[in-house]
Every structure is written in structure tokens, then in C-alpha cells.
Design a protein around this motif. Structure first.
Motif, PDB file in Angstrom:
ATOM      1  N   GLY A 564      35.157 -12.285 -41.352  1.00  0.00           N
ATOM      2  CA  GLY A 564      34.768 -13.647 -41.137  1.00  0.00           C
ATOM      3  C   GLY A 564      33.829 -13.541 -39.986  1.00  0.00           C
ATOM      4  N   ILE A 565      34.375 -12.937 -38.943  1.00  0.00           N
ATOM      5  CA  ILE A 565      33.378 -12.621 -37.742  1.00  0.00           C
ATOM      6  C   ILE A 565      32.104 -12.053 -38.091  1.00  0.00           C
ATOM      7  CG2 ILE A 565      33.988 -10.317 -37.153  1.00  0.00           C
ATOM      8  CD1 ILE A 565      34.369 -11.228 -34.200  1.00  0.00           C
ATOM      9  N   GLU A 566      31.815 -11.516 -38.924  1.00  0.00           N
ATOM     10  CA  GLU A 566      30.558 -10.888 -39.499  1.00  0.00           C
ATOM     11  C   GLU A 566      29.608 -11.758 -40.082  1.00  0.00           C
ATOM     12  OE1 GLU A 566      30.675  -6.869 -41.725  1.00  0.00           O
ATOM     13  OE2 GLU A 566      32.771  -7.380 -41.398  1.00  0.00           O
ATOM     14  N   LEU A 567      30.265 -12.970 -40.487  1.00  0.00           N
ATOM     15  CA  LEU A 567      29.522 -14.129 -41.157  1.00  0.00           C
ATOM     16  C   LEU A 567      28.978 -15.066 -40.151  1.00  0.00           C
ATOM     17  CD1 LEU A 567      31.624 -14.752 -44.111  1.00  0.00           C
ATOM     18  CD2 LEU A 567      29.784 -13.248 -44.018  1.00  0.00           C
ATOM     19  N   ASP A 568      29.540 -14.939 -38.934  1.00  0.00           N
ATOM     20  CA  ASP A 568      29.122 -16.098 -38.084  1.00  0.00           C
ATOM     21  C   ASP A 568      27.647 -16.149 -37.714  1.00  0.00           C
ATOM     22  OD1 ASP A 568      31.665 -17.127 -38.111  1.00  0.00           O
ATOM     23  OD2 ASP A 568      32.466 -15.999 -36.473  1.00  0.00           O
ATOM     24  N   SER A 569      27.111 -14.879 -37.702  1.00  0.00           N
ATOM     25  CA  SER A 569      25.770 -14.950 -36.982  1.00  0.00           C
ATOM     26  C   SER A 569      24.789 -14.925 -38.006  1.00  0.00           C
ATOM     27  CB  SER A 569      25.807 -13.604 -36.398  1.00  0.00           C
ATOM     28  OG  SER A 569      25.939 -12.413 -37.166  1.00  0.00           O
ATOM     29  N   LEU A 570      25.119 -14.910 -39.366  1.00  0.00           N
ATOM     30  CA  LEU A 570      24.145 -14.845 -40.620  1.00  0.00           C
ATOM     31  C   LEU A 570      23.527 -16.119 -40.652  1.00  0.00           C
ATOM     32  CD1 LEU A 570      26.097 -12.801 -43.084  1.00  0.00           C
ATOM     33  CD2 LEU A 570      24.472 -12.120 -41.413  1.00  0.00           C
ATOM     34  N   ASN A 571      22.144 -16.336 -41.011  1.00  0.00           N
ATOM     35  CA  ASN A 571      21.627 -17.607 -41.467  1.00  0.00           C
ATOM     36  C   ASN A 571      21.880 -17.897 -43.084  1.00  0.00           C
ATOM     37  OD1 ASN A 571      19.848 -16.102 -42.924  1.00  0.00           O
ATOM     38  ND2 ASN A 571      18.273 -15.561 -41.190  1.00  0.00           N
ATOM     39  N   GLN A 572      21.324 -18.870 -43.458  1.00  0.00           N
ATOM     40  CA  GLN A 572      21.639 -19.098 -44.879  1.00  0.00           C
ATOM     41  C   GLN A 572      21.289 -18.156 -45.837  1.00  0.00           C
ATOM     42  OE1 GLN A 572      23.286 -22.124 -44.944  1.00  0.00           O
ATOM     43  NE2 GLN A 572      22.954 -23.232 -46.845  1.00  0.00           N
ATOM     44  N   GLN A 573      20.166 -17.486 -45.547  1.00  0.00           N
ATOM     45  CA  GLN A 573      19.506 -16.842 -46.593  1.00  0.00           C
ATOM     46  C   GLN A 573      20.150 -15.637 -46.705  1.00  0.00           C
ATOM     47  OE1 GLN A 573      17.000 -17.483 -48.735  1.00  0.00           O
ATOM     48  NE2 GLN A 573      17.501 -15.279 -49.751  1.00  0.00           N
ATOM     49  N   GLU A 574      20.482 -14.979 -45.422  1.00  0.00           N
ATOM     50  CA  GLU A 574      21.142 -13.645 -45.294  1.00  0.00           C
ATOM     51  C   GLU A 574      22.663 -13.728 -45.965  1.00  0.00           C
ATOM     52  OE1 GLU A 574      19.487 -11.913 -40.787  1.00  0.00           O
ATOM     53  OE2 GLU A 574      21.058 -13.592 -40.985  1.00  0.00           O
ATOM     54  N   LEU A 575      23.277 -14.860 -45.667  1.00  0.00           N
ATOM     55  CA  LEU A 575      24.615 -15.032 -46.174  1.00  0.00           C
ATOM     56  C   LEU A 575      24.521 -15.072 -47.666  1.00  0.00           C
ATOM     57  CD1 LEU A 575      27.570 -15.915 -45.688  1.00  0.00           C
ATOM     58  CD2 LEU A 575      26.995 -18.479 -45.402  1.00  0.00           C
ATOM     59  N   LYS A 576      23.500 -15.673 -48.272  1.00  0.00           N
ATOM     60  CA  LYS A 576      23.427 -16.074 -49.790  1.00  0.00           C
ATOM     61  C   LYS A 576      23.326 -14.575 -50.133  1.00  0.00           C
ATOM     62  CE  LYS A 576      21.031 -18.548 -53.146  1.00  0.00           C
ATOM     63  NZ  LYS A 576      19.786 -19.451 -53.449  1.00  0.00           N
TER      64      LYS A 576
END
Length: 839
Positions: A564-576
Motif C-alpha cells: 500500500g505504501i508504494e501506491l500513495d505517491s502514484l498519480n491516477q495514470q501511474e496507478l492504472k
């Protein structure tokens, strides 16, 4: 909401420019309401009868029934129209009652939203409607008060509150005004907040309004319930759409032919047209739907699956993404203590117990920081999986939690939160005090300056720290869930205001195993064979998650697991982009979980999500299908579509498999109804042609369509069978009508009225039993319904004979017997011919 918990009430009063003595000014209320929103929740009128009636009449099937009623009234067939009107009212009532029942939780929560409040404005205490409250208002509360908005407590005198509908906690919670140190993990931990709609069980106090209307927790829950109710409950709409097209075609055909016959014909033709309209309008689909729902729900209840939203059978069939919690899906609902690292050494949990100070200390701490319990009466354990594992291990090593709890009385409890990730309990033994801590190894280690080695406290050097972290990593690589243990002795009774969790003594690490399910490969193959993609949420570390996911054959590469900690800094496109490859998420917050699910849904996927905690509400609500599991609160169940306490993966497959069969069963039910209707229409047209004055009359149609159709439909819906094609519908309708017309030809008087009823009813019963493979040798619910149908036929025919004073001639009895034998032979040959085509 968390910022109101971790700051003092004085600071919050300053934020909103309020005053505990004067409150806010009446003249400022409009501006505040404009800025933060009002406390009134403009929600749908869930309890208005006329709204439900209007919505129900939007269904074209009910509108068609209404049109038939009007036409029959214009034709002056009042007996026909009164029965059609009765069925219309019945169908309408069942639809309305279903909607009211579905929305009763919304109505209940709406009532909680409307109350009165005692506020201080311009230094004057006054009573106002809760709708008039604004952020910054000073609100007084007393025993039995319903909290009118979300409040930050300023003063609390022995306050206990019932907030079950908000937090899901069934116990009355004690509240106070103290700010909370550290992060807040859930609503239950907000001990200085009173939520809108909760009830004060005892005590009194003062609070400042921090959220109103839809911004309150009650408002958010209501919004989710309304969203779920409007979006997910679509099964009835789907059924109506299946019916309305064919019924409209039949109605237009009857009206077209009927207009011609009435214009050029005689009274017999007018009566046949009215009978045809009556046959189409005499449809008890409300009763059929109600009894079918009950039958299906009972069927699944017997398998420990609670269907909360019947539309789940429509929603689940197109699902392609399965969001699952690791525990209960791929691993068992249990943990086992497998390894210990103490005294700078790895020890086996299978070694016989030898009294040793460090070992005794780590087991004692595991039982002190433990809320699990064992019920001797039913021999069952209650508590978290890790707590139960510690309880069992302690028992194996001759440690009694009961004796430890009696010896060490609890003084202070500092709960675990998402930031510090460990909990501490301060105990007293005689005049000695000790802080006992367990939790995340790294987090516990950071608080320690000493380490216990063979009962002696030594300085915690960098060498020791490195070795502890290496061992923690090795445990995780083996797939174990690790917890660190530490303590601190006090020569005095510590206060909750001081930094208790510091300068601690590290004791050791315990590695727990969460065993994978024995038949996991079967379940996963079943998931993949059905074209489903499983995505797992787990609370274990990333290293442990990678190991267990590989063991379970869920992943091929380590980059398919993300913390989860790796997802906090991602924007919408990076997360997708990341979601395309990830199959396991570990230690994600409820907000991140909801974000992940919403991205999959926006991408066009149909998803199933499981949950049991209050924080799972948004995810359950967003999903196409939400499955509540375990011991859940009433609110979580209300948001969900299904509740499965245990083995929810098996329950999911049962529902999904039945959903496919159910759609076919419904189609077969419609086919049965169409065969009956077409047979009746062909008979009526034949009656006009041959000039038959008697035959298919009011009572025949009422018994066939209004009564007999109910048990026959239930047999079709509850049992899997063979599909009926459109060609078969026409052919079988023609066969039934031709046999009937031959039998009533040249038959005069009331004798003719029992022929259509007998032939069509027996023919439909034979057809239903044959298509559903109902065995006459094995007693089942379907056979029970068939027996009921046969008894109804006998009673109906008997009543018509008695009422009309009919004396059956031998020729009539012979004709009926020959017709029934012919129908049986025809159905056997038809079935064999169909089976040969399928080979």
C-alpha cells in the motif's frame, strides 16, 4: 474527521470562530451554511406511497394490464374487468411492498437524521430543529438525546453512546473530550467524536458541530444505501423487459383481430375477444415472483448463504474480476505459531517447555496483549487469528491466560494504529508496573534501547538490530507473519500522558503461519477456468505476501505484488498502469482499496468484492457485487448483496452457477405461459370459426392462468430443465388447441366447459414435468408442486361439474382419456426427437 480527533477542542473552536460561552451568532448562520452546507439531507421520499406507486406503474407490463382493464370496462365485461383489476392491484401491491421493504433501512436512518437540538447562540440557550444547525454551533446533549450532527466533544460527564448504526459497534462506547495521540485507524477509535444519529445512553455534555448533512458519517451511509438501492436492484426490471415485448405483440394481435370481429360479428365473437383479453390480463406474476424469491432465498439459506439483494443473480453472471481477502479465500481462517527468535537464537516451537526467563516473558506478553477468549462450554475461541494462535501456543506450553489476567491487572491500554502499528498494555503486579508491547517488528524495534538475552537486559547494539531485522526478513521470505515483543518496567505507576512506549527492552520475534487451503489448487483452477481474475488483499508484509502468492500459484513474478505504501505517491495514470499486472495488494488502506476497485469499474470490468469491516463499506458499495463475510455489523450487511459467514468462495460459485440456470429457468417459465396463452387464443379463434357457444369461458381462464400457472411456474424456476424454443411454443400450442377443438366439436351445453380446462391443464402439467426432468419416484419440492397442481385440477374440474350440474357421458370421458394419452405419447416422442438432435 481525523484532524478533529488529534487536536484539542480549544483549537477546533478557534478554527470555526465559535465560543463555548456565546456560541455563534444567528446573523452568521446563513454565511456558514453557504460555506459548509446545511444539516438538512434532501433524500428521496422513500416512505411516500404515491412515489412507489408511480414508479411501479412505469413498468410496461403493469401498464399493459391497466390497458386490458380499461378495454374490458369499455366492452362492459365487468366480471372480467374486476378480476383483472384485482390481479393488477395485487401485482402493484407486491411491487410496492418489495420497494418499501428494500428501502426500510433508508427510512429508519432518515428518522435519525431529523430531530431537535439544544444550541447556544449569541450566549442564549435555545431549542431548534436539527435541520437549522450549522458548523460551529455549540450543542448540549443529555441522556436519550439523538445527536443532531457530527460533534467534537468539549465536555463529557460519564457519557456512553449507542453508535451501532454508524460504527457497527454493538457495545455502548464511552466518550470523552481528550485529544487522541497518534493516527486513527477506524471510526470506533474516535472516542472524542459523537456521530449524527447516535443515541446518548447516559451522561451529558457539550460539543461543537464539525460536520452537517451529507458530510456526516450518517449522511455518507445513507448516500451509499440509496446508491446501492437505485443501482443494484435491477432484477425485477430485467424480468419485466423479458415479458413486455411478447405481451405487447399478443395484445396488439388481440385488439386488431378483436376490432374486426366486434365490428362485423355477433355477441359470441365479442365474448371471445373479451375472453382473449382476460386471458392476457389474468396474470399473477406478482405472486409467482414473491414465491419464487422466497423459494430461492430459502434454498440458499439452507446452504448458509443469505441473499440480501435478489438482483445479485443478475449482477453476478458477467463478473470477471474477483477481489478477495487472503484469509478465507486462499488461506485458512487460522494462524499457528511456527518459529521464535529469542536469546539471539532460533528455537523450535515443538521443543518441550523448559523454564527460561526470556521465553516466559515473550509468552506472557503475547497473552497480556491479547483479547482472545476461550469458551469452555462450547469449546470455542473468540478473537483475532493471531491472538487465538498465541492463546493456543501458551496453552501448549502450560501458560494460562486466565491466571495471567488475574495476576497482571490492566492499568492503561494504548491501541494499535496505522502509523505506529503496535499496541501496548500497562499492567500491575503487586507494586510493580510493566508496559507490554507487541506489533510490527520494525516499529517495536524503533522504541527499544535494550534487549533481553537469557533473562538479562543488555544494550541493544547495531549488531543486534541488524540480526533482528535479518531474522524478520528471513521469516517473511518463508511466508510467515511476524510480530515483535518488548516491555518496559516502571518503579512507579505511569501516566497515560507520558511517553510510555520508549526505552523499551526487546524480547524477540514470533513467526506465525497462516496455512493455505488444502484444496486451493482446485478453487484457483475453478476461478481461472471460468474466466475470472483473482486479486488478493492481505495484511501481511510484502515479502511474506510474495512467498505465499507463489506457493498458491497466484503470481509468477515478484512485481505482481505491491504494498500500500508504494501506491500513495502514484498519480491516477501511474496507478492504472500498475493495476494491469498486480495480483496481490498488501497493507492497503480502505481509501486505496476503494480507489483500486473504482479504477477497474471505470475500465469496464465487472467486479466482486468481499469485506467484513466498517472500512470496507465504500468498496462493497462500489462493486457490482458486494459479499459480506464473517461477523459483520448490520450496516455492512445492508450495503452488501450477499452475506456468507464462512467459505464465501464456495458460496460465490453456488450463486454464480445458479444465476446462469435461473435465467434459463425464467425463460422456460415464460415459454410455459406463452404456450398456455397461445393455446387459449387458438381455441377462441376456433370457437368463432365453428360457432361453438360454450368452451373456454371465464372460469377456465381464471383457473388456468390465475391459479394453475403459479405452481407450474415455481417448478420451472426452482429446477433446471430443457429450454423450449419458439418453434416448440407454437407447435405445442397448436397441438393442445387442436386436440381441445376436436374434443369439444359437436359437444353441446355445459359439458364443453370442462374439456378445455382438463386438456390444457393436464397437457401443461405433463409438459412441465417432462421439461424439468421431475422424477415421480423421488419425492422433491418439484414433485410436491406437481401433486398440488394435479389436486387443483381435480378440484377445479369437480367444482365446475357440481356447479353446472353436469352428468358426464361416456363419450366425454373417453375423449378426455384418449386426449391425455395422446399428449403423453406426443411429449415422449418430442423429447426423444429433441435428444436425438442434440447428439
Amino acid at each position: 474527521m481525523e484532524k478533529y480527533c488529534i487536536n484539542s477542542w480549544t483549537k477546533i473552536v478557534e478554527w470555526f470562530d465559535s465560543d463555548i460561552q456565546l456560541g455563534i451568532s444567528d446573523k452568521d448562520c446563513a454565511a456558514i451554511r453557504q460555506k459548509y452546507g446545511g444539516n438538512k439531507m434532501d433524500l428521496p421520499s422513500a416512505n411516500k406511497l404515491y412515489v412507489h406507486m408511480f414508479n411501479a406503474l412505469k413498468q410496461k407490463v403493469l401498464m399493459l394490464q391497466l390497458i386490458i382493464l380499461i378495454i374490458l370496462l369499455l366492452l362492459k365485461y365487468y366480471l372480467f374487468s374486476s378480476v383483472v383489476g384485482g390481479f393488477l392491484i395485487l401485482n402493484l401491491s407486491i411491487a410496492i411492498l418489495h420497494t418499501i421493504k428494500r428501502n426500510k433501512e433508508i427510512v429508519r436512518l432518515q428518522k435519525l437524521a431529523s430531530t431537535e437540538a439544544i444550541v447556544i447562540r449569541d450566549g442564549i440557550e435555545k431549542v431548534i430543529k436539527s435541520d437549522e444547525l450549522v458548523v460551529g454551533d455549540m450543542v448540549k446533549f443529555f441522556t436519550d438525546s439523538i445527536i443532531p450532527a457530527d460533534l467534537r466533544i468539549i465536555n463529557a460527564n460519564d457519557v456512553k453512546v449507542d453508535e451501532n448504526f454508524i460504527t457497527g459497534d454493538e457495545q455502548h462506547k464511552k466518550k470523552n473530550e481528550q485529544k487522541i495521540i497518534g493516527s486513527i485507524d477506524s471510526l470506533k477509535e474516535m472516542q472524542n467524536i459523537l456521530f449524527k444519529g447516535s443515541k446518548i445512553e447516559c451522561g451529558n455534555g457539550l460539543g461543537i458541530v464539525i460536520a452537517t448533512g451529507k458530510s456526516t458519517q450518517l449522511g455518507r451511509i445513507l448516500a451509499m444505501l440509496i446508491y446501492s438501492s437505485s443501482r443494484k436492484h435491477n432484477f425485477a426490471e430485467m424480468i419485466f423487459k423479458k415479458m413486455e415485448k411478447d405481451l405487447l405483440i399478443y395484445l396488439l394481435a388481440i385488439i386488431s383481430l378483436g376490432s374486426y370481429f366486434i365490428y362485423f360479428g355477433q355477441d359470441i365473437q365479442k365474448k371471445c375477444v373479451a375472453t382473449a383479453l382476460f386471458a392476457l390480463g389474468c396474470l399473477p406474476f406478482g405472486i409467482i415472483a414473491f414465491l419464487s424469491f422466497k423459494g430461492v432465498i430459502k434454498k440458499f439459506a439452507n446452504e448458509n448463504v443469505d441473499i440480501l439483494n435478489f438482483s445479485v443473480f443478475n449482477l453476478i453472471k458477467d463478473v470477471n474480476i474477483l477481489f478477495l481477502d487472503k484469509v478465507g479465500a486462499i488461506s485458512k481462517k487460522e494462524m499457528v505459531v511456527k518459529k521464535l527468535f529469542i536469546n539471539d537464537d532460533l528455537i523450535s516451537t515443538d521443543d518441550p517447555y523448559l523454564k527460561e526467563t526470556t521465553f516466559d516473558r515473550i509468552v506472557e506478553i503475547s497473552l497480556i496483549c491479547n483479547n482472545a477468549s476461550y469458551d469452555m462450554g462450547v469449546k470455542s475461541e473468540v478473537g483475532g487469528l493471531d491472538e487465538i494462535a498465541f492463546l493456543r501456543y501458551g496453552t501448549r506450553k502450560k501458560f494460562s491466560k486466565y491466571r495471567i489476567d488475574n495476576a497482571y491487572s490492566r492499568i492503561i491500554e494504548i491501541p494499535m494504529d496505522s502509523d505506529k502499528r503496535f499496541l501496548t498494555i500497562v499492567t500491575r503486579l503487586n507494586n510493580r508496573y510493566r508496559a507490554n508491547t507487541r506489533g510490527n517488528v520494525d516499529a517495536v524495534l524503533e522504541q527499544c534501547t535494550y534487549i533481553m538475552i537469557e533473562g538479562v537486559e543488555r544494550e541493544l547494539t547495531e549488531e543486534y538490530k541488524t540480526k533482528i531485522k535479518t531474522m524478520d526478513m528471513n521469516f517473511s521470505i518463508e511466508g510467515l507473519i511476524t510480530q515483535g515483543f518488548a516491555y518496559r518496567n516502571f518503579t512507579y505507576e505511569p501516566s497515560s500522558d507520558e511517553n510510555i512506549e520508549s526505552n523499551m527492552v526487546f524480547v524477540g520475534i514470533v513467526g506465525l503461519e497462516n496455512p493455505l487451503e488444502d484444496d486451493l489448487h482446485i478453487s484457483l483452477n475453478k476461478i481461472k477456468d471460468k474466466g475470472l481474475v483473482p486479486i488478493i488483499f492481505t495484511e501481511e508484509s510484502k515479502l511474506s505476501a510474495i512467498t505465499n502468492a507463489k506457493k498458491a500459484n497466484l503470481i509468477k513474478n515478484s512485481n505482481q505484488v505491491v504494498a500500500g505504501i508504494e501506491l500513495d505517491s502514484l498519480n491516477q495514470q501511474e496507478l492504472k498502469e500498475l493495476l494491469c499486472r498486480v495480483r496481490v495488494f498488501c497493507r492497503v488502506t480502505s481509501e486505496i482499496k476503494s480507489k483500486i476497485i473504482s479504477l477497474f469499474i471505470k475500465d469496464g470490468h465487472q467486479v466482486v468484492t468481499t469485506g467484513e469491516l466498517f472500512g470496507d463499506l465504500p468498496a462493497l458499495n462500489l462493486s457490482n457485487v458486494g459479499i459480506a463475510k464473517g461477523n459483520v455489523s448490520p450496516v455492512v450487511k445492508k450495503i452488501s448483496d450477499v452475506y456468507i459467514k464462512e467459505n464465501y468462495l464456495d458460496g460465490f460459485f453456488k450463486i454464480r452457477d445458479f444465476s446462469r440456470a435461473l435465467n434459463k429457468n425464467i425463460d422456460r417459465t415464460f415459454s410455459t405461459f406463452y404456450i398456455m396463452i397461445l393455446s387459449e387464443l387458438f381455441i377462441l379463434i376456433g370457437s368463432i370459426i365453428i360457432g361453438q357457444t360454450e368452451g373456454l369461458d371465464f372460469w377456465n381462464v381464471l383457473i388456468l392462468n390465475g391459479i394453475l400457472l403459479v405452481p407450474l411456474s415455481l417448478i420451472n424456476i426452482l429446477n433446471e430443465g430443457r429450454n423450449i424454443s419458439k418453434n416448440e411454443i407454437v407447435i405445442k400450442s397448436l397441438i393442445l388447441s387442436i386436440i381441445t377443438m376436436i374434443s369439444i366439436y359437436k359437444v353441446n351445453g355445459k359439458e364443453a366447459t370442462i374439456i378445455p380446462l382438463t386438456i390444457i391443464s393436464i397437457g401443461m402439467l405433463i409438459l412441465t414435468l417432462s421439461n424439468n426432468n421431475v422424477s415421480l419416484r423421488k419425492f422433491s419440492n418439484e414433485l410436491k408442486l406437481a401433486i398440488i397442481s394435479f389436486i387443483l385440477i381435480l378440484i377445479s374440474v369437480g367444482c365446475i361439474i357440481i356447479v353446472n350440474g353436469i352428468v358426464l357421458r361416456d363419450i366425454i370421458i373417453i375423449e378426455l382419456i384418449v386426449s391425455i394419452i395422446f399428449l403423453i405419447i406426443f411429449e415422449i416422442l418430442s423429447r426423444k426427437w429433441k435428444n436425438s438432435l442434440m447428439r
